[in-house]
Design a protein around this motif. Structure first.
Motif, PDB file in Angstrom:
ATOM      1  N   ILE A 134      42.512  46.201  49.014  1.00 26.83           N
ATOM      2  CA  ILE A 134      42.617  46.988  47.783  1.00 26.83           C
ATOM      3  C   ILE A 134      41.749  46.347  46.705  1.00 26.83           C
ATOM      4  O   ILE A 134      41.433  45.154  46.772  1.00 26.83           O
ATOM      5  CB  ILE A 134      44.069  47.093  47.281  1.00 26.83           C
ATOM      6  CG1 ILE A 134      44.615  45.699  46.882  1.00 26.83           C
ATOM      7  CG2 ILE A 134      44.969  47.743  48.324  1.00 26.83           C
ATOM      8  CD1 ILE A 134      45.950  45.733  46.177  1.00 26.83           C
ATOM      9  N   LYS A 135      41.358  47.146  45.719  1.00 26.14           N
ATOM     10  CA  LYS A 135      40.585  46.620  44.594  1.00 26.14           C
ATOM     11  C   LYS A 135      41.457  46.657  43.353  1.00 26.14           C
ATOM     12  O   LYS A 135      41.867  47.720  42.902  1.00 26.14           O
ATOM     13  CB  LYS A 135      39.310  47.448  44.384  1.00 26.14           C
ATOM     14  CG  LYS A 135      38.285  46.774  43.492  1.00 26.14           C
ATOM     15  CD  LYS A 135      36.962  47.526  43.504  1.00 26.14           C
ATOM     16  CE  LYS A 135      35.919  46.781  42.674  1.00 26.14           C
ATOM     17  NZ  LYS A 135      34.627  47.500  42.660  1.00 26.14           N
ATOM     18  N   SER A 136      41.782  45.479  42.853  1.00 23.91           N
ATOM     19  CA  SER A 136      42.666  45.368  41.686  1.00 23.91           C
ATOM     20  C   SER A 136      42.080  44.344  40.730  1.00 23.91           C
ATOM     21  O   SER A 136      41.717  43.232  41.145  1.00 23.91           O
ATOM     22  CB  SER A 136      44.068  44.948  42.133  1.00 23.91           C
ATOM     23  OG  SER A 136      44.942  44.825  41.035  1.00 23.91           O
ATOM     24  N   ASN A 137      41.973  44.706  39.450  1.00 24.12           N
ATOM     25  CA  ASN A 137      41.382  43.819  38.431  1.00 24.12           C
ATOM     26  C   ASN A 137      39.999  43.330  38.848  1.00 24.12           C
ATOM     27  O   ASN A 137      39.672  42.146  38.740  1.00 24.12           O
ATOM     28  CB  ASN A 137      42.304  42.620  38.161  1.00 24.12           C
ATOM     29  CG  ASN A 137      43.583  43.034  37.477  1.00 24.12           C
ATOM     30  OD1 ASN A 137      43.602  43.973  36.695  1.00 24.12           O
ATOM     31  ND2 ASN A 137      44.667  42.333  37.782  1.00 24.12           N
ATOM     32  N   LYS A 140      38.650  42.256  45.132  1.00 19.83           N
ATOM     33  CA  LYS A 140      39.034  42.861  46.402  1.00 19.83           C
ATOM     34  C   LYS A 140      40.082  41.964  47.053  1.00 19.83           C
ATOM     35  O   LYS A 140      39.830  40.777  47.296  1.00 19.83           O
ATOM     36  CB  LYS A 140      37.812  43.005  47.312  1.00 19.83           C
ATOM     37  CG  LYS A 140      38.005  44.004  48.440  1.00 19.83           C
ATOM     38  CD  LYS A 140      36.686  44.281  49.160  1.00 19.83           C
ATOM     39  CE  LYS A 140      36.878  45.371  50.204  1.00 19.83           C
ATOM     40  NZ  LYS A 140      35.624  45.660  50.942  1.00 19.83           N
ATOM     41  N   LEU A 141      41.257  42.514  47.314  1.00 15.96           N
ATOM     42  CA  LEU A 141      42.365  41.717  47.840  1.00 15.96           C
ATOM     43  C   LEU A 141      42.802  42.204  49.213  1.00 15.96           C
ATOM     44  O   LEU A 141      42.825  43.400  49.485  1.00 15.96           O
ATOM     45  CB  LEU A 141      43.568  41.794  46.888  1.00 15.96           C
ATOM     46  CG  LEU A 141      43.332  41.388  45.431  1.00 15.96           C
ATOM     47  CD1 LEU A 141      44.571  41.687  44.608  1.00 15.96           C
ATOM     48  CD2 LEU A 141      42.972  39.911  45.337  1.00 15.96           C
ATOM     49  N   LYS A 142      43.137  41.248  50.064  1.00 17.41           N
ATOM     50  CA  LYS A 142      43.696  41.565  51.382  1.00 17.41           C
ATOM     51  C   LYS A 142      45.217  41.585  51.250  1.00 17.41           C
ATOM     52  O   LYS A 142      45.822  40.587  50.854  1.00 17.41           O
ATOM     53  CB  LYS A 142      43.263  40.501  52.395  1.00 17.41           C
ATOM     54  CG  LYS A 142      43.689  40.771  53.829  1.00 17.41           C
ATOM     55  CD  LYS A 142      43.150  39.640  54.725  1.00 17.41           C
ATOM     56  CE  LYS A 142      43.466  39.891  56.179  1.00 17.41           C
ATOM     57  NZ  LYS A 142      42.929  38.795  57.046  1.00 17.41           N
ATOM     58  N   ILE A 143      45.817  42.737  51.549  1.00 18.36           N
ATOM     59  CA  ILE A 143      47.272  42.887  51.424  1.00 18.36           C
ATOM     60  C   ILE A 143      47.874  43.183  52.796  1.00 18.36           C
ATOM     61  O   ILE A 143      47.457  44.121  53.474  1.00 18.36           O
ATOM     62  CB  ILE A 143      47.630  44.046  50.460  1.00 18.36           C
ATOM     63  CG1 ILE A 143      46.999  43.816  49.086  1.00 18.36           C
ATOM     64  CG2 ILE A 143      49.141  44.217  50.346  1.00 18.36           C
ATOM     65  CD1 ILE A 143      47.586  42.661  48.314  1.00 18.36           C
ATOM     66  N   PHE A 144      48.847  42.379  53.211  1.00 18.17           N
ATOM     67  CA  PHE A 144      49.529  42.621  54.479  1.00 18.17           C
ATOM     68  C   PHE A 144      50.570  43.709  54.276  1.00 18.17           C
ATOM     69  O   PHE A 144      51.421  43.621  53.383  1.00 18.17           O
ATOM     70  CB  PHE A 144      50.158  41.333  55.013  1.00 18.17           C
ATOM     71  CG  PHE A 144      49.122  40.296  55.357  1.00 18.17           C
ATOM     72  CD1 PHE A 144      48.407  40.388  56.538  1.00 18.17           C
ATOM     73  CD2 PHE A 144      48.830  39.270  54.483  1.00 18.17           C
ATOM     74  CE1 PHE A 144      47.423  39.463  56.847  1.00 18.17           C
ATOM     75  CE2 PHE A 144      47.851  38.337  54.779  1.00 18.17           C
ATOM     76  CZ  PHE A 144      47.149  38.438  55.967  1.00 18.17           C
ATOM     77  N   ASN A 166      52.743  42.552  41.975  1.00 16.91           N
ATOM     78  CA  ASN A 166      52.364  43.965  41.863  1.00 16.91           C
ATOM     79  C   ASN A 166      50.865  44.085  41.609  1.00 16.91           C
ATOM     80  O   ASN A 166      50.261  43.209  40.982  1.00 16.91           O
ATOM     81  CB  ASN A 166      53.121  44.633  40.706  1.00 16.91           C
ATOM     82  CG  ASN A 166      54.627  44.526  40.877  1.00 16.91           C
ATOM     83  OD1 ASN A 166      55.119  44.341  41.977  1.00 16.91           O
ATOM     84  ND2 ASN A 166      55.348  44.624  39.779  1.00 16.91           N
ATOM     85  N   HIS A 167      50.275  45.196  42.112  1.00 19.26           N
ATOM     86  CA  HIS A 167      48.843  45.416  41.921  1.00 19.26           C
ATOM     87  C   HIS A 167      48.618  46.845  41.453  1.00 19.26           C
ATOM     88  O   HIS A 167      49.256  47.774  41.941  1.00 19.26           O
ATOM     89  CB  HIS A 167      48.079  45.201  43.234  1.00 19.26           C
ATOM     90  CG  HIS A 167      48.296  43.852  43.839  1.00 19.26           C
ATOM     91  ND1 HIS A 167      47.646  42.723  43.392  1.00 19.26           N
ATOM     92  CD2 HIS A 167      49.098  43.452  44.868  1.00 19.26           C
ATOM     93  CE1 HIS A 167      48.037  41.683  44.111  1.00 19.26           C
ATOM     94  NE2 HIS A 167      48.913  42.104  45.004  1.00 19.26           N
ATOM     95  N   LEU A 168      47.693  47.013  40.511  1.00 18.15           N
ATOM     96  CA  LEU A 168      47.319  48.333  40.024  1.00 18.15           C
ATOM     97  C   LEU A 168      45.975  48.710  40.638  1.00 18.15           C
ATOM     98  O   LEU A 168      44.994  47.976  40.501  1.00 18.15           O
ATOM     99  CB  LEU A 168      47.232  48.311  38.498  1.00 18.15           C
ATOM    100  CG  LEU A 168      47.529  49.621  37.751  1.00 18.15           C
ATOM    101  CD1 LEU A 168      48.895  50.176  38.121  1.00 18.15           C
ATOM    102  CD2 LEU A 168      47.408  49.406  36.255  1.00 18.15           C
ATOM    103  N   VAL A 169      45.945  49.827  41.367  1.00 14.21           N
ATOM    104  CA  VAL A 169      44.758  50.211  42.129  1.00 14.21           C
ATOM    105  C   VAL A 169      44.311  51.611  41.703  1.00 14.21           C
ATOM    106  O   VAL A 169      45.133  52.530  41.633  1.00 14.21           O
ATOM    107  CB  VAL A 169      45.063  50.216  43.643  1.00 14.21           C
ATOM    108  CG1 VAL A 169      43.810  50.568  44.449  1.00 14.21           C
ATOM    109  CG2 VAL A 169      45.631  48.872  44.087  1.00 14.21           C
TER     110      VAL A 169
END
Length: 232
Positions: A134-137, A140-144, A166-169
């Motif tokens: 996901i792309k947040s702030n 690019k983050l890897k989320i399980f 929490n992440h905002l996408v």
């Protein structure tokens, strides 16, 4: 975290010394103490052990020969008076190698290694599990996916709520839903997608995940019921 451990040493004096160090350590749980490798091998056949404090020079089976007999090896911290065995010990993937006489600080350092190694063993299945990016702030983050609790619509964004943060996408619910494994996630409301494995309970109006009540659309109740029956 506590590691279940056993002591294997043919010297009763050494066993007493190691016993004291183990007993006084908050992260260790002593479940067995043996004077030879044969008795230890029998014990390991019926008990789960995380860590073995192992002498090398013992009668019948030495420490190395003992490890050769094991199909599944727990972590090993060798404790011996002979420095010349150190290289061979690490060929056996020993967690650590302590020379007698045992120093309490050195002992604590070896146990810390064992704890860190155990954490990696626990986290390994998670690292290999399903994930999305996901792309947040602007990152690019890897989320399980196993860590995601639910996803909430948030204007032009979606809010991803995980076990940790929490992440905002910037995404639509539909697009985000398509990226998730369909056998583990379900859209229960126009504004919510939930992880089926995180559901604590539900009724005709709400799905509860922890202390959060998520609205359940009337048209989704039957679909949710069937999905929950599959994963249980």
């Amino acid at each position: 975290m506590k590691l279940s451990c056993v002591i294997v040493d043919d010297s009763s004096i050494q066993r007493i010394l190691i016993n004291k160090l183990v007993t006084n350590h908050q992260n260790l749980n002593l479940i067995g103490e043996f004077s030879n490798a044969v008795e230890t091998k029998n014990f390991l056949s019926y008990n789960d052990v995380d860590l073995v404090f192992l002498d090398i020079e013992m009668p019948i089976l030495n420490g190395f020969d003992f490890l050769d007999t094991l199909k599944t090896k727990p972590q090993v911290i060798f404790i011996t008076s002979k420095p010349e065995y150190a290289v061979k010990a690490f060929d056996y993937e020993a967690t650590d190698y302590i020379q007698k006489p045992i120093n309490a600080i050195r002992f604590d350092s070896a146990v810390k290694r064992a704890l860190n190694k155990q954490l990696l063993l626990i986290e390994a299945p998670i690292e290999n599990s399903e994930h999305i990016f996901i792309k947040s702030n602007l990152k690019k983050l890897k989320i399980f996916t196993s860590r995601i609790k639910y996803i909430e619509a948030y204007g032009d964004y979606v809010k991803v709520i995980t076990d940790d943060e929490n992440h905002l996408v910037l995404s639509t619910m539909k697009a985000f839903e398509n990226d998730l494994p369909h056998d583990k996630f379900i859209r229960v409301h126009k504004s919510y997608i939930i992880n089926l494995n995180k559901v604590d309970k539900f009724n005709s109006k709400f799905v509860e995940i922890g202390s959060v009540k998520i609205p359940l659309s009337r048209t989704k109740k039957e679909e949710l019921q069937k999905a929950m029956e599959v994963i249980q």
